[in-house]
Every structure is written in structure tokens, then in C-alpha cells.
Design an enzyme around this catalytic site. Structure first.
Site, PDB file in Angstrom:
ATOM      1  N   TYR A  47      -3.082 -11.395  -2.327  1.00  7.27           N
ATOM      2  CA  TYR A  47      -2.424 -10.756  -3.677  1.00  7.27           C
ATOM      3  C   TYR A  47      -0.865 -11.247  -3.625  1.00  7.27           C
ATOM      4  O   TYR A  47       0.152 -10.995  -2.894  1.00  7.27           O
ATOM      5  CB  TYR A  47      -1.958  -9.150  -3.362  1.00  7.27           C
ATOM      6  CG  TYR A  47      -1.865  -8.441  -4.621  1.00  7.27           C
ATOM      7  CD1 TYR A  47      -0.620  -8.737  -5.420  1.00  7.27           C
ATOM      8  CD2 TYR A  47      -2.462  -7.254  -5.036  1.00  7.27           C
ATOM      9  CE1 TYR A  47      -0.254  -7.934  -6.400  1.00  7.27           C
ATOM     10  CE2 TYR A  47      -2.280  -6.443  -5.981  1.00  7.27           C
ATOM     11  CZ  TYR A  47      -0.795  -6.813  -6.801  1.00  7.27           C
ATOM     12  OH  TYR A  47      -0.453  -6.027  -7.852  1.00  7.27           O
ATOM     13  N   HIS A  85      -4.585  -9.056  -7.381  1.00  4.09           N
ATOM     14  CA  HIS A  85      -4.097  -8.114  -8.309  1.00  4.09           C
ATOM     15  C   HIS A  85      -5.276  -7.641  -9.207  1.00  4.09           C
ATOM     16  O   HIS A  85      -5.026  -6.783 -10.149  1.00  4.09           O
ATOM     17  CB  HIS A  85      -2.977  -8.767  -9.187  1.00  4.09           C
ATOM     18  CG  HIS A  85      -3.222  -9.723  -9.762  1.00  4.09           C
ATOM     19  ND1 HIS A  85      -3.276 -11.072  -9.482  1.00  4.09           N
ATOM     20  CD2 HIS A  85      -3.416 -10.161 -11.342  1.00  4.09           C
ATOM     21  CE1 HIS A  85      -3.507 -12.111 -10.194  1.00  4.09           C
ATOM     22  NE2 HIS A  85      -3.764 -11.588 -11.347  1.00  4.09           N
ATOM     23  N   HIS A 136      -8.839   0.119  -8.864  1.00  7.81           N
ATOM     24  CA  HIS A 136      -8.447   1.458  -8.089  1.00  7.81           C
ATOM     25  C   HIS A 136      -9.892   2.181  -8.106  1.00  7.81           C
ATOM     26  O   HIS A 136     -10.585   2.335  -8.956  1.00  7.81           O
ATOM     27  CB  HIS A 136      -7.283   2.283  -8.395  1.00  7.81           C
ATOM     28  CG  HIS A 136      -7.560   3.694  -7.803  1.00  7.81           C
ATOM     29  ND1 HIS A 136      -7.067   3.970  -6.542  1.00  7.81           N
ATOM     30  CD2 HIS A 136      -8.073   4.849  -8.476  1.00  7.81           C
ATOM     31  CE1 HIS A 136      -7.169   5.311  -6.342  1.00  7.81           C
ATOM     32  NE2 HIS A 136      -7.906   5.858  -7.460  1.00  7.81           N
ATOM     33  N   TYR A 151      -5.942  -2.858   1.604  1.00  6.59           N
ATOM     34  CA  TYR A 151      -4.876  -3.546   1.494  1.00  6.59           C
ATOM     35  C   TYR A 151      -4.291  -3.906   3.022  1.00  6.59           C
ATOM     36  O   TYR A 151      -4.340  -3.171   3.859  1.00  6.59           O
ATOM     37  CB  TYR A 151      -3.833  -3.595   0.756  1.00  6.59           C
ATOM     38  CG  TYR A 151      -4.122  -3.355  -0.751  1.00  6.59           C
ATOM     39  CD1 TYR A 151      -4.342  -4.270  -1.407  1.00  6.59           C
ATOM     40  CD2 TYR A 151      -3.995  -2.285  -1.268  1.00  6.59           C
ATOM     41  CE1 TYR A 151      -4.782  -4.309  -2.668  1.00  6.59           C
ATOM     42  CE2 TYR A 151      -4.227  -2.020  -2.860  1.00  6.59           C
ATOM     43  CZ  TYR A 151      -4.561  -3.052  -3.524  1.00  6.59           C
ATOM     44  OH  TYR A 151      -4.984  -3.173  -4.827  1.00  6.59           O
ATOM     45  N   TYR A 204      -5.268   2.733  -4.565  1.00  6.12           N
ATOM     46  CA  TYR A 204      -3.961   2.478  -4.853  1.00  6.12           C
ATOM     47  C   TYR A 204      -2.918   3.325  -4.107  1.00  6.12           C
ATOM     48  O   TYR A 204      -1.869   2.918  -3.916  1.00  6.12           O
ATOM     49  CB  TYR A 204      -3.536   2.344  -6.084  1.00  6.12           C
ATOM     50  CG  TYR A 204      -4.347   1.331  -7.062  1.00  6.12           C
ATOM     51  CD1 TYR A 204      -5.058   0.544  -6.459  1.00  6.12           C
ATOM     52  CD2 TYR A 204      -4.038   1.229  -8.482  1.00  6.12           C
ATOM     53  CE1 TYR A 204      -5.604  -0.574  -7.234  1.00  6.12           C
ATOM     54  CE2 TYR A 204      -4.535   0.220  -9.373  1.00  6.12           C
ATOM     55  CZ  TYR A 204      -5.519  -0.676  -8.797  1.00  6.12           C
ATOM     56  OH  TYR A 204      -5.982  -1.680  -9.343  1.00  6.12           O
TER      57      TYR A 204
END
Length: 299
Positions: A175, A235, A239, A247, A277
Site C-alpha cells: 500500500y 489500496h 473491508h 495491515y 479498516y
């Protein structure tokens, strides 16, 4: 596993490797440097990134650093690599390569590479107005691991899918994006009276962690249009409150310090990737779609 085989060095009497725990600028953390003993001086050394299992390989310079013209950065598939000029483990001019031979004896690792491409790359982190290094050239490892396609979530646009079955803790995607100081909220001025627009333009914004002083942002148009930016695809991960990925943060050979996507469970071939998220509707303004999902999940 290959790492298990690599670390099986036999008896202490035959092992020819010394270990030193020190800072590795190429990974931006302390790592164990595996170095040949005095009697094996001049042979290559190696060190492993504890987050991603990528590794650096080559003959150390007189200061004990991965500096020189024939250093390799190897991704965790133990095949995909960059080989060339590095300065203290940071890539300054290297070409895409593949591992074509590897063996070890008494802890001494012997690896041979084949250059796959004449293009050269360096570590060029993004700025507030630039994506940095070759924004239209996909990462050589990520391209082998994942692909973008229409998401299985209605209305979500593109998602990210895994090419082959992978186990937990597999590095899958990166990302990258433009970098902005954490205390800069330019959207508050641009869209002072339009909360929905604020959220739209920040759709691809992510913070690295509490210790970082910047966040990563992929401008909205670039986030939905791969003809504008396609060097990394993290990206594109959508979600879910039941994610199969998470992450993390890593030091990428091209992009510098970025967010990365790691699997948290076994993921089957062609399965879509999801992260949580982590929005908190009680503390932050969140998109309408997230509020609805949150209410459905938690009431």
C-alpha cells in the site's frame, strides 16, 4: 519450509557462521546478521526482515554493511529479487532478478541469480505530490501474488484477489501512495461544508502507525483508475469484519516505508482479500456504507 532447511546448520563444531544483532537500514529495524566466520572471510552474509521474511544477501563491506555492487534483496517467495548496487541495504541501482540456485553448507548460504530485466530501480519514497519510483511499473513480487478484478461486494468497485493458495502470514500486497504529515488536514479547507466529499477524497488514505509522522494517500482518481497508478495494489483491498488479511508496516526496496498486506489464514486460489479498516463510528466520521455495515454487525 526453506527457512527450516536454511537454519539447519549441523553441529557447532562444523558451523561456519557468526551472528550479530544490529540495525539494518535496509529493513529499518534490528535484525540478526548471519556472517561467515574469520576462516570463511569473503563469503556472502545474509539477514532476514522479521516482518515480511524478505532477505538481504551479499558480501559485507569493511564496515559490516550490505553495501556494494552485487547485493541482492530477495522477496519472501525466495525467488523474486533485485540485484545490484545497495548502500547499507538500501537499493540505489538494481535490476529485477530471479534466484536460480541456492544451497547451504555449515550455515554458509550460496545463492546464484539471473537478471530478468534491464530496467534499473532505486529506493525512491513518494512525496506529497509524487508517487515516487516508476508509478506505472507494478511491483515484481506483488504481480506474482495478486490481481485486481471486480469485487464480490456489490457496489465496491475493484477488489484484490490471490493468484494461488497461500498459508497464513504470507506477504501479499503493498500500500504505497503520496505522503502527507499527520497534522495536515487539507480536505477540511477544501470541503469545509461537505462531509461526504471529505470522506470520498480520503477513500484511499491510511496511516502507518502511531509512531509514524505521516500518512499515505492514493488520490481518489488514481485509486479507482489503474491507468493513473498501478505500482502497488494494496489500496484495492476491501473491508470486512471477517477479514482474511491484516495491515502491517515494512520497508519496501522501491517505495520505502509503507503499509503492507499479510494473510491471517489460509486463502484459496482466486479468493478475494479483505482487511478490517478499523474505523470507529463513535469517534470519527465514517462513510455511510461503513456505518450501515457496522450497525448490521454490532447493532
Amino acid at each position: 519450509m526453506w527457512l527450516d532447511w536454511l537454519l539447519d546448520w549441523g553441529s557447532p563444531e562444523t558451523c561456519s557462521v557468526l551472528r550479530e544483532f544490529k540495525l539494518c537500514p535496509g529493513f529499518q529495524c534490528k535484525t540478526i546478521h548471519f556472517k561467515p566466520s574469520t576462516k570463511m572471510a569473503g563469503r556472502p552474509s545474509w539477514t532476514l526482515d522479521p516482518v515480511t521474511s524478505s532477505w538481504l544477501y551479499g558480501v559485507l563491506d569493511p564496515k559490516g554493511e550490505f553495501t556494494g555492487d552485487n547485493i541482492a534483496y530477495v522477496y519472501p517467495d525466495n525467488v523474486t529479487a533485485y540485484v545490484g548496487r545497495f548502500d547499507r541495504g538500501i537499493m540505489t541501482e538494481a535490476k529485477p532478478a530471479s534466484v536460480i540456485y541456492r544451497s547451504q553448507k555449515n550455515g554458509i548460504l550460496d545463492v546464484k541469480f539471473q537478471i530478468e530485466d534491464d530496467r534499473t530501480f532505486s529506493c525512491e519514497p513518494s512525496t506529497h505530490d509524487s508517487f515516487g519510483n516508476a508509478p506505472m511499473v507494478p511491483d515484481i513480487y506483488e504481480a506474482k501474488m495478486v490481481y485486481p478484478a471486480q469485487s464480490n461486494i456489490p457496489g465496491a468497485g475493484e477488489g484484490l484477489f490471490v493468484r494461488e493458495k497461500v498459508p497464513p502470514r504470507t506477504l501479499l500486497s503493498f500500500y504505497n501512495g503520496m505522503r502527507f504529515p499527520v497534522d495536515l488536514e487539507f480536505n477540511n479547507d477544501l470541503y469545509a461544508f461537505d462531509e461526504d466529499m471529505k470522506l470520498t477524497v480520503k477513500a484511499y488514505t491510511i496511516k502507518l502507525g502511531s509512531d509514524e509522522d505521516f500518512y499515505i494517500d492514493v488520490p481518489f482518481e488514481a485509486g479507482i483508475d489503474r491507468s493513473i497508478y498501478c505500482a502497488s495494489l494494496g489500496h484495492k483491498v476491501n473491508h470486512s469484519f471477517k477479514p482474511n488479511c491484516r495491515y502491517s508496516v515494512m520497508q519496501h526496496p522501491r517505495f520505502g516505508r509503507i503499509v503492507t498486506v499479510l494473510s491471517t489464514k489460509t486463502i484459496e486460489k482466486d479468493e478475494e482479500l479483505f482487511c478490517n479498516y478499523g474505523y470507529d463510528p463513535s469517534k470519527n466520521v465514517v462513510p455511510k456504507w461503513f456505518r450501515e455495515l457496522y450497525k448490521k454487525q454490532y447493532g
